[in-house]
Design a protein around this motif. Sequence first.
Motif, PDB file in Angstrom:
ATOM      1  N   SER A  85       3.348  -5.300 -10.107  1.00  0.00           N
ATOM      2  CA  SER A  85       3.513  -4.157 -11.005  1.00  0.00           C
ATOM      3  C   SER A  85       3.026  -2.900 -10.310  1.00  0.00           C
ATOM      4  O   SER A  85       2.244  -2.955  -9.354  1.00  0.00           O
ATOM      5  N   ALA A  86       3.489  -1.756 -10.802  1.00  0.00           N
ATOM      6  CA  ALA A  86       3.086  -0.473 -10.225  1.00  0.00           C
ATOM      7  C   ALA A  86       3.179   0.616 -11.276  1.00  0.00           C
ATOM      8  O   ALA A  86       4.076   0.615 -12.122  1.00  0.00           O
ATOM      9  N   GLY A 141       0.799  -1.216   0.000  1.00  0.00           N
ATOM     10  CA  GLY A 141       0.000   0.000   0.000  1.00  0.00           C
ATOM     11  C   GLY A 141       0.829   1.262   0.000  1.00  0.00           C
ATOM     12  O   GLY A 141       0.300   2.360   0.076  1.00  0.00           O
ATOM     13  N   VAL A 142       2.157   1.108  -0.098  1.00  0.00           N
ATOM     14  CA  VAL A 142       3.075   2.242  -0.075  1.00  0.00           C
ATOM     15  C   VAL A 142       3.300   2.737  -1.499  1.00  0.00           C
ATOM     16  O   VAL A 142       3.325   1.943  -2.447  1.00  0.00           O
ATOM     17  N   GLY A 153      -2.151   6.502  -8.883  1.00  0.00           N
ATOM     18  CA  GLY A 153      -1.226   5.374  -8.913  1.00  0.00           C
ATOM     19  C   GLY A 153      -1.930   4.087  -8.542  1.00  0.00           C
ATOM     20  O   GLY A 153      -3.032   4.092  -7.982  1.00  0.00           O
ATOM     21  N   LYS A 154      -1.294   2.989  -8.866  1.00  0.00           N
ATOM     22  CA  LYS A 154      -1.820   1.689  -8.464  1.00  0.00           C
ATOM     23  C   LYS A 154      -0.674   0.699  -8.337  1.00  0.00           C
ATOM     24  O   LYS A 154       0.344   0.790  -9.027  1.00  0.00           O
ATOM     25  N   VAL A 155      -0.839  -0.230  -7.406  1.00  0.00           N
ATOM     26  CA  VAL A 155       0.093  -1.332  -7.205  1.00  0.00           C
ATOM     27  C   VAL A 155      -0.714  -2.616  -7.306  1.00  0.00           C
ATOM     28  O   VAL A 155      -1.759  -2.752  -6.665  1.00  0.00           O
ATOM     29  N   GLY A 194      -4.472  -8.802  -5.686  1.00  0.00           N
ATOM     30  CA  GLY A 194      -4.670  -7.606  -4.890  1.00  0.00           C
ATOM     31  C   GLY A 194      -4.279  -6.367  -5.663  1.00  0.00           C
ATOM     32  O   GLY A 194      -3.354  -6.388  -6.484  1.00  0.00           O
ATOM     33  N   ILE A 195      -4.975  -5.269  -5.391  1.00  0.00           N
ATOM     34  CA  ILE A 195      -4.662  -3.993  -6.041  1.00  0.00           C
ATOM     35  C   ILE A 195      -4.910  -2.851  -5.062  1.00  0.00           C
ATOM     36  O   ILE A 195      -5.910  -2.833  -4.347  1.00  0.00           O
TER      37      ILE A 195
END
Length: 968
Positions: free
Chosen positions: A566-567, A137-138, A530-532, A450-451
């Motif tokens: 991925s991010a 979540g960072v 942004g997204k991870v 998860g995202i």
Amino acid sequence: MNTIHRTFSRTALSVCIAALLSPAVLAVEGVKEVEQTPKNVERIAVTGSNIFKGSANTSSSAPITEVGKEMIEGIAAISIGDVLNNIPSVTSAINGSSDNVSLGGAGSNVGVSTTSLRNLGSARTLVLVNGRRYVSGVSANTGYGVDLNSIPTAIIERVDVLTGGQSAIYGSDAIAGVINIITKKNFDGAEINAFAAESSEGGAERQNFDFTYGKNFDSGNAWISAGYANQEVLNSSERDFSRYEMRFVDTNGDGIRDTIARRDGPGHVDGALLGYGDLKIFGNGDQFNANQPLLDSNYQPTSDSDWDNQHSNRTLVLPYQRFNIASGVTFDISEKSTLEVELNYAQTQARVDLEEAPIDVVNNVFRKGNGGTTGIDVATSPYFVGSSAGQQLLAVMGDNTSLDGVTTNRRTFEFGNRLTENQRDTFRVAGNYTYYLDNGMDWQTGATYGITSQTQQNSGDFSIPNLQQSLTIEEDGNGGYQCADVIARTYGCVPVNPFGTTDSLAGQAGITGFSDEAMKYLAVNTGQTGKVEQFVVNSVMSGELDFAIGDDNIGFAAGVEYRKESAVENPDSFRQLGITREGPVQPIDGSFDVAEVFGELYVPVTDWLNLSLAARFGDYSTIGTTSTYRLGIDAPIHEMFRIRASQSSSVRAPNINDIFSTGTTSVANPTIDVCNGASKTGTSNIDVNCTSISAISNRMDTDPNGQYILVGSETNNTLVSQSGSPNLKAETADSLTLGFVMTPLDNLSISVDYYGIEIEDGITTITPDTMVKRCYDVDPSQFDKTCGGRIVRDVQDGPILNIYSTSINANTISTSGVDLEVAYSLDNLTVNFIANYLAEYEIDTLTGKIDNLGTTLFPEYRYTMNASYNITDDFNLFAQMTYRAETKGVLGETTLSDDLNTMDAVYYVDVRASYQINDAVNVYIGSNNLLDQQPDIQATSSAVGTNTTPQAYDVIGRQLFAGVKLTF
């Protein structure tokens, strides 16, 4: 997936017949609930080990600390991070007080809570939920770690903390160990829980409401839980110890700083500060009181000062809200197969305020340090002609009356505080299918996706190019003034006056600050998205081999796993170009995948000796192949005495931040420039190399002692940009645990364990002070004035403007210590004691070894003791005490007095009383930090707005809470 990966995945299962966690456990998942197979064989698994009976900590080959829901409910926590920080082996990495700034990349993590096991960092601490990985979540541009604020405490049953390298079982990132969060399952009925808390001094209130409903049916169970949690703000101005930004001074001339004073700066004030030499005045001509008042025993100033107090607008505890919904279902598809599915969604919203943006017209707007010029002459400019401030400046400026030599500081209060608002959405779905073979083996296949999506919005900023236009003015022919650039005027440019000279020609024409019309032209709202993402799929076969060394068969587990992470992060164009007062932030887009094969063996040798073996082999798209192993010994040599040990080799592959980070900006330490104090007559390498830079040499010529001396504002304006590197390789770690467990009584267990962890090729960045010193402290014949393009100086006055640093494999980190755990129960009383003795924490860097043992985050002793006592069947008391030993801000030689350098030992006491009114209603009240312990002042490296270290010390004070739980 490339050809190598495809081949690797296809052949992995046939290659990996090599292991066991237990005869009936899937190694990759580590934890699952008790199930009944068609043959009625009970399967019980715990984090990182096969446990057949008893608690995890009394039968595993490595120490496991279990945190039950009693500890969570006992402090009325809305974030599991607050609970984990009470465990002696765990420290907060990011929390609501340690990351409360809105500038640069750090603003992306406002509202995040991460944890660090053994103080080795969140990237080296693998956080699992029900034995499965959880998405980071960072901000990918700043780091890596699970956001604990996205996991509601309402659905948590317990937390297992397993120390030591566990990469052979769980893969990369488990160098420090594993924190496994176990959620509630098989819930039958309905439960509503609501509570509210507030502090005795005001501020930092919190509220929580959650609802859970579950139902058992013939072939399984289904449940759903929803909740809302709210943390209110606590401002720095609401506590005495954080009300003023502090400085530490020497009052008797002995070279030791022994007294606390208000910081002598910054000079950015609403009325504008104009300075030249010893002259310091407001824009209206009044004298600026540059007094640096001392603070009394209550941290209040003993005299007046006009310096800006940044803490008047800063945050001690940032506010956030969380809405969550989670659900799960477990059911038997047939007599031989079971399916489990769990869903989690959490939305957190957080914000932080920072004081209004500062502006230095000469350096920030016209970039004097980069060769720019204001073009403003104090003798002729309408901003100064006719003004008292202009006359006073001209009286001391001599022949050169350019504004370029004047200090011009102001708060742009018209734009309001700099506000950062983050919305973070975390979604996760995990499924697991188990098939029970006729030969007693299990075949499990699972997948997790998860995202974390983030939207950030910032306000209170402005366009610097537009402000240049608004400060470049000419007469409009009607007795007033206008922007000199015709095109700028067509876009809405109007003159502004940040100098506070209301009595000047411009002021008399009505240009006295920033008008509403000007703010429409200048104001900029920035932000980023942004997204991870994380995807994991694995397949495991487990069971017993038809072979035994002792009386029992050897158990095994073997499987394959594929993971992709991925991010993407996209700051807006203003942030990317760096044309606002906020530091520049660049976009990031990166990904990697890994295919792994792993296996475990559990070998019962005799009644008093069991061996466990584990190995994992991986192929990364970024760094190539890796291998890890783990050997465990569990020796129940007597029914009351058990010896355990483990030796492991672990890896941490560089994550997306390590490799793909494109640069985040922060402000460097004000003591970073080694040229500050350098002399033209000096003969050291630093003196000679600094003098060779023309801007520094010219300034030495004007100093009566021939020295280069920086002023306060110059030492606080160096920006550091840190980025990742594609050339990194994996960190490796060797871990050893050795201990014993005694159970002299059925209701008493005692465990003592030694741990030692040594990390090689630790991923780090060269610190700015190290980079500057290494560049300048060389033979003059080898000196590079640009330091390889990594250090940029002001071309006119010489201060360092920018430092650029990339990640490298450089550090060796060694830590060791002893853990002690005692669990006792008698009738209605349960007591738990957890302690840690830290024997070593040393980092071997490029410039030498750094000893951290005994510094603020590395106390020699920490312990937590809690007790639960049922006074009656309906009335329960819970109490908890945590302790941190005395620490030092600086080890060895320091200019701080012993009192200012010492952080005193501290005890925190939490209590809770609950009463069961009837079968359906339970009410409770309690207090955190009952004794109202206040934090010590941290004279070195305190967190912004706190004057202390909030990862270690409570900044709120005594808190009272009350709630009700309804069960149907």
